[in-house]
Design a protein around this motif. Structure first.
Motif, short mmCIF file in Angstrom:
data_model
loop_
_atom_site.label_atom_id
_atom_site.label_comp_id
_atom_site.label_asym_id
_atom_site.label_seq_id
_atom_site.Cartn_x
_atom_site.Cartn_y
_atom_site.Cartn_z
N ALA A 1 0.85 -1.21 0.00
CA ALA A 1 0.00 0.00 0.00
C ALA A 1 0.88 1.25 0.00
N ASN A 2 1.88 1.27 0.85
CA ASN A 2 2.78 2.43 0.89
C ASN A 2 3.49 2.63 -0.44
N ASN A 3 4.02 1.54 -0.99
CA ASN A 3 4.80 1.70 -2.21
C ASN A 3 3.96 2.03 -3.43
N MET A 4 2.71 1.56 -3.44
CA MET A 4 1.82 1.98 -4.53
C MET A 4 1.60 3.49 -4.45
N LEU A 5 1.35 3.99 -3.25
CA LEU A 5 1.17 5.44 -3.08
C LEU A 5 2.45 6.19 -3.48
N LEU A 6 3.57 5.64 -3.09
CA LEU A 6 4.85 6.25 -3.46
C LEU A 6 5.01 6.33 -4.99
#
Lengths: 299, 299, 299, 299
Positions: free
Chosen positions: A173-178
């Motif tokens: 989830a974090n890396n998709m947002l990143l």
């Protein structure tokens, strides 16, 4: 403690070295014999297979593998760890894989009597070498507390994300947002500068406004805005475009499995894929800004 | 100082009041007579037209209008300001319009002998009332220094963005990034929670990781993650979806004029448009997360 | 001929019946005993496993399975077909799977001495029952000519697409384009009618212009434009949204494997995913137009 | 008949010539004196302004102008046609502009007592020269019947699209779909060929399947699939990328005005914008396939 470590690649090798430095006894395995030999030089005992690691009287086994298929093979394969490991051994998988596979493997471990934590990391090879990784950990509170002191030998932030699989969920989830934010910053910086603004002035305004984000204030993709970031050294040495692509693939796969739309996430994946297909997969993912700046040069 | 103020809407009226509070003498105009009457009650002198404002012995005229067409009409129209205003009068347009139109009007002012600064704001009606707006200002250093003390009566951050038009550039670039980031956060929070994570835990991890951004740590769209944000009061009272749509329209229009692709920006615009067409244009733009959370409720 | 048939679902069962009608002798297997029993009633011999089918003195084995994992299991599993089948038996896989997996299985068959053709179909359950399917076949010219008369008992168009895997390539490329075109038609019809045009007039103009396509002239998604299409009977009975989602998943997976961007393809996948997540996965994929027409109703 | 013709560019000049060839008497105007001179050589009478055209005892005036701003200026400007033209004169605007502006101008004409039809064309400069254009006409049945014989001197298909503005609606809806379909075909052809299929075989399968569309069977973007199309002559001489961009701009603008999402339409616009910004705006829009084929060459 006696620790088994399986997977001695760019991330696994420095992580294992930090465990040795912290005073632990390591038994290590990798398909690459030279990778094993290097760790043996550093003080570890080499093993010939995952089974050998499991039989080396270890308290804990840590795995750090490239993808879901390797994780399933090492744990669930015919001569995999779960077929032979003592139920008292704590298992920690630090590979980045999709949450659904992570839970499947954890359930199999549990059926075998073992605790298996998912504990993917962020921080890259630099963080692995410096022992400053962030670990995002999924498992029970009790399992987490057992693993924490060991993980603390390799990382600085050890975060409990909830039940099994949630370490992987937090990471994707974090890396998709990143991945989305970085393209957003790239588009905003390219638009603003091509409309006549100075890049540093624009970045400073964004960084004190509602557009503020890590991709702007810490890893700005526009060359020269920040020192000591990939954009100021030809996009070398950061988080590679192909690694971002891998994580976006995990995110969209997990989304697909539960029918959850991730519209900008999927489009970001395609834009990095387009960029990678041009031969740029090894550059820091912030180099995607060149898709927006280069056409102008052609005019 | 004697200040003319044209445009007394939701933003303009409280801005004008703050100028009166700061001790300035105001002559005001709006197409709405009641809007003028309210400011007259507050101590301003009413005028019947922009021309009347120009003839009221003012040192500065500030305009705060809904869109480019109004700005062009007030400045460039047959009986517009430039046809009659004294060249010594400093003109400040705080409307949010596209940078290309802003420069066109500034050039016409310059041909007339007037300085015209573009000075769009962020901070919303709350910031306008509290006098805590951010002004993004385009114009020469000299013009900027003249305007700064006046703007400081209405705002807290007065930022010089460079030459004429750059105030608008900074605003549309920042807000395009904001519009993208918010959808990115919405997708990440929806994906993570539907995969089983607790929303507050996920937000706390993102907020200390590379996904960190204003849309996550200051205006998180997931209900209950933050207190005192629109998401925790039914998405009321923030930055309306239709205002975000307006700014994304300015960004994509400016991009189109210079053939600059803004791929995620244009997709974000369509997603807010889809959301607005469902009757949600008045909700804070963070409500877009409902596009990602609601389908799940239907299952 | 003696033919083995494995996989008797909505597509496989009617296909097998058509082979019986054409005078062939069938030995059939499915994990569902009732599915086998129905074919036995129709004249087939039931088998207890893929191995049993392989041992039934067959000349040809046809498989029709839901996904890549089933195909790999039936052919490559421990007691799979390739472990036991006679090298003279011609293998035909009519499942729709990704081209890369199809080639992997075909290579394993070849190493075993068997010819294995990929022969996915289009035409749906209606075409399967009527024997009017289209077969898209990958394999050598020689293998294709051997398979053709058998496939002709089940279909009307038997198309040789080139070497192994190309049947799958043709299917996923065509269906990705189909998924994109349908959304394109939905957007054009929704835009045009909301701008005031009559839907039938708009469709008739598109159908004689450069926007002409199957999704407009044969399966128009706007209710009432064409008779006897899903749009005119509540979107029942066509090509389900979830089947389109499956094929778009195969397309984007194959694209990812070779780093080939498919930008509109991936966005189309997300839009169908959004639509499916609202509980519409069973409707004909042309129902996606409701994403564009319904918001208007809310206003 | 006596016909006035305003706008003698790449499209207008050959259209006017065809009216002369059909025996009509023409009075023509263009801002470019040489453009007027060429038509005078062909038999027309030159005029010095739109007003002059209006005063030349004409029965009909046809306008063919680049964009909405020119149309508004010619009809609604201070010395524009509506300020001086006789109410009996039938007005026909063949420019491609947004439907909302078209209706605004038609309403102004109506208030003046004039009938004004919107009648944009498709068919390009080739169709204009050959007299084979398609006219998409908005206006009453009665007005349409009056205009039809005149339009038939310049085109082959004269289609009544309904009330005022609907000619423009039909054109932007069709061309938006066209722009989407072409990228869909480009992605499908690029994916299929990079996965190993022959381009002609793939196109032939698509053209007899559900992916069938004009962009595949009549203007296939893959070089060598069709003869005598832009793709087989270096993408010269078709419908320019920048013209497609203009029409996609009209479509997304009209959609924005009524809050109607056109998600693939807006993304297609950005992809052509990206392609144009690389210096390719003059190539046929089918050249967009190079965005999908070229990266592979870099590998």
């Amino acid at each position: 403690m006696n620790i088994g470590f399986i997977g001695l690649g760019n991330m696994g090798a420095p992580m294992a070295r930090n465990l040795i430095r912290a005073g632990h006894t390591l038994t290590v395995f990798d398909l690459s014999a030279p990778a094993v030999a290097e760790l043996v030089d550093a003080g570890a005992t080499g093993a010939d297979s995952p089974t050998d690691v499991a039989h080396a009287n270890v308290d804990i086994i840590i795995t750090m593998l490239p993808a879901s298929a390797h994780v399933k093979s090492v744990y669930l394969g015919e001569s995999g760890l779960l077929s032979t490991v003592d139920p008292q051994v704590l298992l920690i998988d630090s590979s980045t894989i999709d949450p659904i596979s992570a839970r499947e493997v954890a359930r199999a471990a549990s059926a075998n009597g073992n605790s298996l934590l998912d504990a993917p990391v962020s921080g890259g090879t630099g963080g692995a070498a410096a022992g400053t990784l962030t670990f995002m950990v999924g498992g029970t509170e009790n399992e987490f507390e057992k693993a924490r002191p060991i993980l603390a030998c390799m990382g600085k932030n050890i975060v409990h994300c909830g039940a099994s699989g949630n370490g992987q969920v937090a990471k994707v989830a974090n890396n998709m947002l990143l991945g989305i934010s970085m393209i957003g910053v790239a588009e905003a910086m390219a638009l603003g500068t091509r409309l006549g603004m100075d890049a540093k002035v624009l970045a400073s305004i964004i960084n004190t406004s509602s557009g503020r984000c890590w991709s702007s204030d810490t890893n700005n993709p526009f060359p020269g805005v920040l020192e000591n970031v990939p954009a100021s050294r030809g996009y070398s040495g950061g988080f590679g475009t192909d690694l971002m692509l891998k994580d976006l693939g995990l995110a969209t796969d997990a989304a697909r499995a539960i029918r959850q739309p991730v519209i900008l996430g999927a489009l970001a994946q395609q834009l990095y894929q387009q960029f990678s297909s041009g031969g740029n997969g090894g550059l820091d993912f912030s180099a995607i800004i060149n898709n927006y700046l280069e056409p102008a040069k052609n005019e």
